[in-house]
Design an enzyme around this catalytic site. Structure first.
Site, mmCIF file in Angstrom:
data_model
loop_
_atom_site.group_PDB
_atom_site.id
_atom_site.type_symbol
_atom_site.label_atom_id
_atom_site.label_comp_id
_atom_site.label_asym_id
_atom_site.label_seq_id
_atom_site.Cartn_x
_atom_site.Cartn_y
_atom_site.Cartn_z
ATOM 1 C CB SER A 139 -0.865 0.003 1.263
ATOM 2 O OG SER A 139 -1.515 1.249 1.417
ATOM 3 C CE1 TYR A 152 -4.747 -2.422 4.720
ATOM 4 C CE2 TYR A 152 -3.719 -0.260 4.536
ATOM 5 C CZ TYR A 152 -4.258 -1.383 3.944
ATOM 6 O OH TYR A 152 -4.300 -1.482 2.565
HETATM 7 N N1 LIG Z 1 -8.573 -0.449 -1.979
HETATM 8 C C1 LIG Z 1 -7.588 0.309 -1.548
HETATM 9 O O1 LIG Z 1 -7.751 1.532 -1.394
HETATM 10 C C2 LIG Z 1 -6.238 -0.299 -1.244
HETATM 11 C C3 LIG Z 1 -5.149 0.565 -1.067
HETATM 12 C C4 LIG Z 1 -3.912 0.026 -0.773
HETATM 13 C C5 LIG Z 1 -3.754 -1.343 -0.663
HETATM 14 N N2 LIG Z 1 -4.815 -2.162 -0.834
HETATM 15 C C6 LIG Z 1 -4.608 -3.602 -0.662
HETATM 16 O O2 LIG Z 1 -5.123 -4.317 -1.766
HETATM 17 C C7 LIG Z 1 -5.461 -5.640 -1.351
HETATM 18 C C8 LIG Z 1 -6.845 -5.979 -1.882
HETATM 19 O O3 LIG Z 1 -7.797 -5.147 -1.242
HETATM 20 P P1 LIG Z 1 -9.105 -4.581 -1.968
HETATM 21 O O4 LIG Z 1 -9.013 -3.126 -1.935
HETATM 22 O O5 LIG Z 1 -9.326 -5.277 -3.243
HETATM 23 O O6 LIG Z 1 -10.203 -4.969 -0.869
HETATM 24 P P2 LIG Z 1 -11.451 -5.979 -0.952
HETATM 25 O O7 LIG Z 1 -12.311 -5.620 -2.101
HETATM 26 O O8 LIG Z 1 -12.019 -5.961 0.418
HETATM 27 O O9 LIG Z 1 -10.780 -7.367 -1.268
HETATM 28 C C9 LIG Z 1 -10.024 -8.071 -0.306
HETATM 29 C C10 LIG Z 1 -10.108 -9.543 -0.658
HETATM 30 O O10 LIG Z 1 -9.305 -10.262 0.272
HETATM 31 C C11 LIG Z 1 -10.053 -11.356 0.772
HETATM 32 N N3 LIG Z 1 -9.611 -11.614 2.136
HETATM 33 C C12 LIG Z 1 -9.653 -10.776 3.201
HETATM 34 N N4 LIG Z 1 -9.185 -11.387 4.286
HETATM 35 C C13 LIG Z 1 -8.839 -12.641 3.899
HETATM 36 C C14 LIG Z 1 -8.312 -13.747 4.580
HETATM 37 N N5 LIG Z 1 -8.041 -13.714 5.881
HETATM 38 N N6 LIG Z 1 -8.079 -14.874 3.879
HETATM 39 C C15 LIG Z 1 -8.351 -14.935 2.555
HETATM 40 N N7 LIG Z 1 -8.854 -13.914 1.855
HETATM 41 C C16 LIG Z 1 -9.099 -12.788 2.539
HETATM 42 C C17 LIG Z 1 -11.515 -10.937 0.691
HETATM 43 O O11 LIG Z 1 -12.382 -12.052 0.523
HETATM 44 P P3 LIG Z 1 -13.090 -12.752 1.780
HETATM 45 O O12 LIG Z 1 -13.630 -11.646 2.643
HETATM 46 O O13 LIG Z 1 -14.146 -13.620 1.162
HETATM 47 O O14 LIG Z 1 -12.034 -13.542 2.461
HETATM 48 C C18 LIG Z 1 -11.513 -10.097 -0.565
HETATM 49 O O15 LIG Z 1 -11.782 -10.892 -1.709
HETATM 50 C C19 LIG Z 1 -5.374 -5.650 0.175
HETATM 51 O O16 LIG Z 1 -4.160 -6.237 0.593
HETATM 52 C C20 LIG Z 1 -5.366 -4.172 0.520
HETATM 53 O O17 LIG Z 1 -4.718 -3.907 1.743
HETATM 54 C C21 LIG Z 1 -6.061 -1.670 -1.142
#
Ligand SMILES: NC(=O)c1ccc[n+]([C@@H]2O[C@H](COP(=O)([O-])OP(=O)(O)OC[C@H]3O[C@@H](n4cnc5c(N)ncnc54)[C@H](OP(=O)(O)O)[C@@H]3O)[C@@H](O)[C@H]2O)c1
Length: 257
Positions: A139, A152
């Protein structure tokens, strides 16, 4: 990394950034396995993209990670790319952090322990492939921590450090180490409706794929890569203005204190 002919495991691939990456990898001619905790989300992704392989796995649990490793390496021995994408984000006010420790530590287990453990499990297998990669989704907050998400931010800084050490250790091997540093992207991260102020998901994912195609090892978007060059005072200033901005937009965060 090469962009086609891979067999790729994406953790958290049923929604958000993971699914956007899965779509693009499938389209480019790769075999893709996704995992996550919710079977219904995995099935919905498979319905949309029947070529996807799915597996229920909670990456915050060591036994689930080991079972995932055993399943993937036996069913897909050609696996050559691990994408550590699964993650959660919690807002934590340290002045009233009275919940059970498990509520806090699960963020560390999912965001940091999970990617480290999976990497340690998969690296020997990846070494046996002709070309391989570990892709870690950290991130921009790894560099400029968000005060409202202290755990986080710590996990993402840890994943950034781990990616750097891994890259150096594997420098003379067949395993490439790539870190993706997203800015705010519009997904369900942290809960539905909390990430609506960021980059459109498809625009972000297309930008990351441009970075992957051009062979970058640290891929940012919308300025997050530039943050890697920030001085200490620029980091402090960015953190402070982000924190003030957050408090202004979320007055309820401190309302009980
Ligand atoms: N969106 C942003 O602004 C942003 C910014 C910086 C970094 N990121 C990073 O990008 C990555 C993806 O996030 P996203 O934004 O796409 O969020 P998201 O839409 O909430 O997707 C997260 C995914 O991870 C899965 N997940 C969560 N906890 C898990 C666990 N313990 N075991 C297995 N799967 C798990 C969730 O599915 P289930 O709930 O079904 O397990 C979901 O499919 C994350 O690492 C996040 O920190 C996102």
């Amino acid at each position: 990394m090469k962009m086609e002919g891979n067999t790729i495991l994406i953790t958290g691939g049923a929604s958000g950034i993971g699914l956007a990456f899965a779509e693009r990898f499938l389209e480019a001619g790769n075999d893709v396995i996704i995992c996550g905790r919710r079977e219904d989300k995995l099935q919905a992704a498979k319905q949309k993209y029947p070529a996807l392989h799915t597996r229920v796995c909670d990456v915050s649990k060591p036994a689930d990670r080991e079972a995932l490793y055993t399943y993937v390496t036996s069913e897909f021995p050609e696996l050559n790319v691990l994408v550590n994408n699964a993650g959660i984000q919690q807002r934590v006010d340290v002045l009233c952090a009275t919940r059970d420790w498990n509520d806090y530590s699960q963020e560390i287990a999912a965001n940091l322990e999970g990617p480290i453990h999976l990497t340690l499990l998969f690296v020997p297998h990846l070494r046996s492939r002709e070309s391989a990669a570990v892709v870690n989704v950290s991130s921009g907050l790894a560099i400029t921590p968000a005060a409202w998400a202290p755990i986080y931010s710590a996990t993402k800084a840890g994943l950034h450090a781990f990616s750097m050490t891994l890259r150096l250790q594997l420098a003379d091997t067949n395993v490439e180490v790539i870190e993706i540093l997203p800015p705010a992207v519009n997904t369900d991260l942290g809960g539905i409706g909390l990430h609506t102020f960021g980059a459109p998901l498809d625009v972000f994912a297309d930008g990351v794929f441009d970075g992957l195609r051009s062979g970058k090892s640290e891929i940012g978007f919308g300025g997050t890569q530039e943050r890697l060059q920030f001085t200490k005072s620029e980091v402090n200033e960015a953190m402070r203005s982000m924190w003030l901005n957050f408090l202004h937009n979320n007055p309820e965060f401190r309302k009980d204190v």
